[in-house]
Design a protein around this motif. Structure first.
Motif, PDB file in Angstrom:
ATOM      1  N   ASP A 322      25.859  40.100  28.357  1.00 37.26           N
ATOM      2  CA  ASP A 322      24.648  40.913  28.265  1.00 37.26           C
ATOM      3  C   ASP A 322      24.750  42.198  29.091  1.00 37.26           C
ATOM      4  OD1 ASP A 322      23.506  39.035  26.618  1.00 37.26           O
ATOM      5  OD2 ASP A 322      22.412  38.029  28.220  1.00 37.26           O
ATOM      6  N   SER A 323      25.527  42.138  30.161  1.00 38.64           N
ATOM      7  CA  SER A 323      25.634  43.292  31.050  1.00 38.64           C
ATOM      8  C   SER A 323      26.652  44.326  30.573  1.00 38.64           C
ATOM      9  CB  SER A 323      26.030  42.829  32.453  1.00 38.64           C
ATOM     10  OG  SER A 323      27.267  42.118  32.414  1.00 38.64           O
ATOM     11  N   ALA A 324      27.403  44.006  29.542  1.00 36.93           N
ATOM     12  CA  ALA A 324      28.455  44.914  29.077  1.00 36.93           C
ATOM     13  C   ALA A 324      27.914  45.926  28.073  1.00 36.93           C
ATOM     14  CB  ALA A 324      29.590  44.126  28.442  1.00 36.93           C
ATOM     15  N   ALA A 325      28.468  47.124  28.116  1.00 36.67           N
ATOM     16  CA  ALA A 325      28.197  48.111  27.075  1.00 36.67           C
ATOM     17  C   ALA A 325      29.159  47.836  25.920  1.00 36.67           C
ATOM     18  CB  ALA A 325      28.418  49.521  27.610  1.00 36.67           C
ATOM     19  N   VAL A 326      28.655  47.851  24.688  1.00 38.77           N
ATOM     20  CA  VAL A 326      29.474  47.619  23.500  1.00 38.77           C
ATOM     21  C   VAL A 326      29.505  48.904  22.685  1.00 38.77           C
ATOM     22  CG1 VAL A 326      29.774  46.290  21.385  1.00 38.77           C
ATOM     23  CG2 VAL A 326      28.893  45.169  23.447  1.00 38.77           C
ATOM     24  N   VAL A 327      30.680  49.512  22.580  1.00 37.60           N
ATOM     25  CA  VAL A 327      30.830  50.785  21.879  1.00 37.60           C
ATOM     26  C   VAL A 327      31.724  50.596  20.666  1.00 37.60           C
ATOM     27  CG1 VAL A 327      31.693  53.154  22.042  1.00 37.60           C
ATOM     28  CG2 VAL A 327      30.468  52.126  23.968  1.00 37.60           C
ATOM     29  N   VAL A 328      31.261  51.072  19.524  1.00 36.31           N
ATOM     30  CA  VAL A 328      32.013  50.964  18.276  1.00 36.31           C
ATOM     31  C   VAL A 328      32.647  52.313  17.941  1.00 36.31           C
ATOM     32  CG1 VAL A 328      31.911  50.457  15.813  1.00 36.31           C
ATOM     33  CG2 VAL A 328      30.468  49.172  17.411  1.00 36.31           C
ATOM     34  N   ILE A 329      33.949  52.285  17.660  1.00 34.96           N
ATOM     35  CA  ILE A 329      34.671  53.460  17.171  1.00 34.96           C
ATOM     36  C   ILE A 329      35.035  53.162  15.719  1.00 34.96           C
ATOM     37  CG2 ILE A 329      36.647  54.976  17.517  1.00 34.96           C
ATOM     38  CD1 ILE A 329      34.786  54.872  19.939  1.00 34.96           C
ATOM     39  N   ALA A 330      34.580  53.991  14.788  1.00 34.14           N
ATOM     40  CA  ALA A 330      34.784  53.688  13.372  1.00 34.14           C
ATOM     41  C   ALA A 330      35.183  54.938  12.599  1.00 34.14           C
ATOM     42  CB  ALA A 330      33.513  53.097  12.771  1.00 34.14           C
ATOM     43  N   GLY A 331      35.776  54.705  11.438  1.00 30.11           N
ATOM     44  CA  GLY A 331      36.108  55.831  10.576  1.00 30.11           C
ATOM     45  C   GLY A 331      34.853  56.530  10.106  1.00 30.11           C
ATOM     46  N   ALA A 332      33.847  55.754   9.753  1.00 28.12           N
ATOM     47  CA  ALA A 332      32.545  56.294   9.345  1.00 28.12           C
ATOM     48  C   ALA A 332      31.458  55.425   9.958  1.00 28.12           C
ATOM     49  CB  ALA A 332      32.415  56.303   7.823  1.00 28.12           C
ATOM     50  N   VAL A 333      30.394  56.041  10.423  1.00 28.11           N
ATOM     51  CA  VAL A 333      29.254  55.326  10.997  1.00 28.11           C
ATOM     52  C   VAL A 333      28.052  55.552  10.095  1.00 28.11           C
ATOM     53  CG1 VAL A 333      27.677  55.143  12.953  1.00 28.11           C
ATOM     54  CG2 VAL A 333      30.122  55.532  13.349  1.00 28.11           C
ATOM     55  N   GLN A 334      27.554  54.480   9.492  1.00 29.76           N
ATOM     56  CA  GLN A 334      26.447  54.589   8.557  1.00 29.76           C
ATOM     57  C   GLN A 334      25.231  53.780   9.001  1.00 29.76           C
ATOM     58  OE1 GLN A 334      28.250  53.557   4.754  1.00 29.76           O
ATOM     59  NE2 GLN A 334      28.927  55.662   4.468  1.00 29.76           N
ATOM     60  N   LEU A 335      25.167  53.484  10.296  1.00 30.83           N
ATOM     61  CA  LEU A 335      24.010  52.815  10.872  1.00 30.83           C
ATOM     62  C   LEU A 335      23.314  53.765  11.837  1.00 30.83           C
ATOM     63  CD1 LEU A 335      25.437  49.264  11.730  1.00 30.83           C
ATOM     64  CD2 LEU A 335      24.109  49.933   9.714  1.00 30.83           C
ATOM     65  N   SER A 336      22.007  53.660  11.915  1.00 25.21           N
ATOM     66  CA  SER A 336      21.256  54.482  12.860  1.00 25.21           C
ATOM     67  C   SER A 336      21.423  53.928  14.265  1.00 25.21           C
ATOM     68  CB  SER A 336      19.774  54.486  12.485  1.00 25.21           C
ATOM     69  OG  SER A 336      19.208  53.194  12.702  1.00 25.21           O
ATOM     70  N   ALA A 337      21.058  54.736  15.244  1.00 30.14           N
ATOM     71  CA  ALA A 337      21.125  54.287  16.631  1.00 30.14           C
ATOM     72  C   ALA A 337      20.222  53.067  16.842  1.00 30.14           C
ATOM     73  CB  ALA A 337      20.712  55.420  17.568  1.00 30.14           C
ATOM     74  N   ALA A 338      19.057  53.063  16.204  1.00 28.32           N
ATOM     75  CA  ALA A 338      18.138  51.934  16.345  1.00 28.32           C
ATOM     76  C   ALA A 338      18.739  50.661  15.751  1.00 28.32           C
ATOM     77  CB  ALA A 338      16.806  52.255  15.676  1.00 28.32           C
ATOM     78  N   GLU A 339      19.384  50.779  14.586  1.00 33.41           N
ATOM     79  CA  GLU A 339      20.016  49.612  13.968  1.00 33.41           C
ATOM     80  C   GLU A 339      21.128  49.065  14.852  1.00 33.41           C
ATOM     81  OE1 GLU A 339      19.695  50.240   9.175  1.00 33.41           O
ATOM     82  OE2 GLU A 339      20.947  51.662  10.290  1.00 33.41           O
ATOM     83  N   CYS A 340      21.888  49.956  15.445  1.00 34.81           N
ATOM     84  CA  CYS A 340      22.964  49.526  16.345  1.00 34.81           C
ATOM     85  C   CYS A 340      22.395  48.760  17.538  1.00 34.81           C
ATOM     86  CB  CYS A 340      23.767  50.732  16.827  1.00 34.81           C
ATOM     87  SG  CYS A 340      24.866  51.464  15.580  1.00 34.81           S
ATOM     88  N   ARG A 341      21.396  49.342  18.185  1.00 34.27           N
ATOM     89  CA  ARG A 341      20.831  48.700  19.373  1.00 34.27           C
ATOM     90  C   ARG A 341      20.228  47.335  19.043  1.00 34.27           C
ATOM     91  NH1 ARG A 341      18.996  53.954  20.313  1.00 34.27           N
ATOM     92  NH2 ARG A 341      16.884  53.385  19.627  1.00 34.27           N
ATOM     93  N   ALA A 342      19.659  47.224  17.854  1.00 33.50           N
ATOM     94  CA  ALA A 342      19.036  45.963  17.453  1.00 33.50           C
ATOM     95  C   ALA A 342      20.059  44.845  17.296  1.00 33.50           C
ATOM     96  CB  ALA A 342      18.261  46.147  16.148  1.00 33.50           C
ATOM     97  N   HIS A 343      21.311  45.222  17.156  1.00 35.25           N
ATOM     98  CA  HIS A 343      22.368  44.219  16.976  1.00 35.25           C
ATOM     99  C   HIS A 343      23.360  44.208  18.139  1.00 35.25           C
ATOM    100  CE1 HIS A 343      20.760  44.376  12.882  1.00 35.25           C
ATOM    101  NE2 HIS A 343      21.253  43.164  12.742  1.00 35.25           N
ATOM    102  N   GLY A 344      22.910  44.668  19.285  1.00 39.08           N
ATOM    103  CA  GLY A 344      23.731  44.552  20.486  1.00 39.08           C
ATOM    104  C   GLY A 344      24.791  45.617  20.648  1.00 39.08           C
TER     105      GLY A 344
END
Length: 383
Positions: A322-344
């Motif tokens: 829970d204390s870790a930051a989770v960062v995604v590096i992708a070829g394309a990002v098609q999710l909003s910031a809110a959608e990302c946060r909602a899924h950790g």
């Protein structure tokens, strides 16, 4: 600081191991004092064999087999360092790429070659140690035979009402009247089978194996009907043999994966159907590696709504501290910031430096992943 780099492959660009190395290289540019771990990951589809071999530090084993049309070929499989776990990627024998040189034959294609790999694994040993568990990854198939080919490769016969073997592949499924499994090696029922799936489709019907996945394997409308009815017939014969209800086989989640492969392996061998990411997470000890992480870098080719349904990014985010930051590096990002946060997911970044076509991104993927990871780590370090 502890940074864990645990990406999927970027399909058509870099393997999971190459992506992990690129993420780690980017992290070292700005966090060279951190403990940086690399864990290539996969969700049970194509590329899982390579990901596990990279984690295990093992080279692939090779065995002679046949492709989905019965032509001789060579397939790879993997063994854990202790020799007790084998991973078989079914597409090594029944995959679409292996038969891409000829017109697709959806009624004829079968999984017999996968069964030959499994028989070889069951009969072999490493320093006297035999396999106790088989991890079977079934994505990318060109077949719709309900897994009958795999069982034929292990010595099972599927017979018509006259007692003669039915034609291999999906075309013969509708004529199966009985099953003779006395030729099945005892070890086939003694080892633990786990089948990795990344879809929840049932065996038959509008969401079934034939209707949904048959067209990509070359099946036209009439062929889809033949395959769907054949899978239903196979479910009835297996139910009569095992004492289960045929409807439970037809409607079970995941039984429609890879042309119905789970059907025969579950009913005759007691196989377990599991989400691919869960199976891989257990095999590589994902939670143990993530424990105590301050930053988790993960990634894949495209971050979209499908990524949140048990794929690699979802598996990593749900298991990160829970204390870790989770960062995604992708070829394309098609999710909003809110959608990302909602899924950790703390944040997501695309590797595209500007306007670029897919071919350009694929050609430069490793360097772009490294550079984007460096940017992300620099921002994180300022927290």
């Amino acid at each position: 600081m502890k940074i864990v780099c645990v990406p999927d492959s970027f399909k058509g660009s870099v393997t999971a191991a190459e992506a992990a190395a690129a993420l780690a290289a980017g992290a070292r540019q700005v966090c060279d004092e951190a403990e940086i771990l690399q864990l290539p990951f996969a969700d049970g589809g194509e590329g899982t064999l390579d990901a596990l071999l990279a984690v295990w530090g093992r080279a692939p084993e090779r065995v002679a087999t046949v492709d989905a049309l019965g032509r001789e070929t060579e397939a790879r499989y993997g063994l854990s360092p202790d020799g007790r776990t084998a991973i078989i990627e079914a597409a090594e024998a029944n995959g679409l790429p292996q038969v891409s040189d000829v017109p697709l034959q959806p009624l004829r294609a079968d999984t017999y070659g996968v069964g030959l790999i499994a028989r070889h694994v069951l009969e072999g040993s490493v320093n006297g140690t035999q396999v106790e568990e088989i991890l079977l990854c079934i994505g990318g198939s060109s077949t719709t035979d309900g897994g009958t080919g795999i069982l034929r490769g292990l010595g099972v016969e599927f017979l018509d009402d006259g007692g003669a073997p039915v034609q291999p592949g999906g075309e013969g499924l509708g004529r199966i009247a009985s099953i003779e499994d006395s030729g099945l090696p005892p070890r086939a029922g003694e080892v633990r089978w786990r089948i990795a799936v990344d879809v929840d489709n049932p065996l038959t019907g509008q969401r079934g194996a034939a209707a949904v996945f048959g067209p990509q394997k070359g099946a036209e409308a009439e062929e889809i009907k033949v395959l769907d009815e054949g899978l239903g017939r196979l479910a009835e014969v297996l139910a009569a043999k095992t004492g289960e209800r045929a409807d439970s086989y037809r409607s079970a989640e995941g039984f429609g994966a890879a042309g119905g492969i789970p059907l025969t392996l579950v009913s005759l061998l007691g196989a377990e159907v599991v989400p691919g990411s869960t199976m891989v997470a257990e095999a590589v000890g994902l939670e143990e590696v993530l424990a105590g992480a301050d930053l988790v870098l993960t990634g894949e080719g495209r971050l979209d709504s499908q990524s949140l349904g048990g794929k690699v990014v979802d598996a990593v985010a749900s298991r990160a501290p829970d204390s870790a930051a989770v960062v995604v590096i992708a070829g394309a990002v098609q999710l909003s910031a809110a959608e990302c946060r909602a899924h950790g997911i703390t944040a997501a970044f695309s590797i595209a430096p500007g306007a670029a076509d897919l071919a350009e991104l694929q050609a430069e993927a490793a360097g772009l992943i490294e550079d984007t990871a460096a940017h992300a780590c620099a921002l994180w370090k300022l927290r």
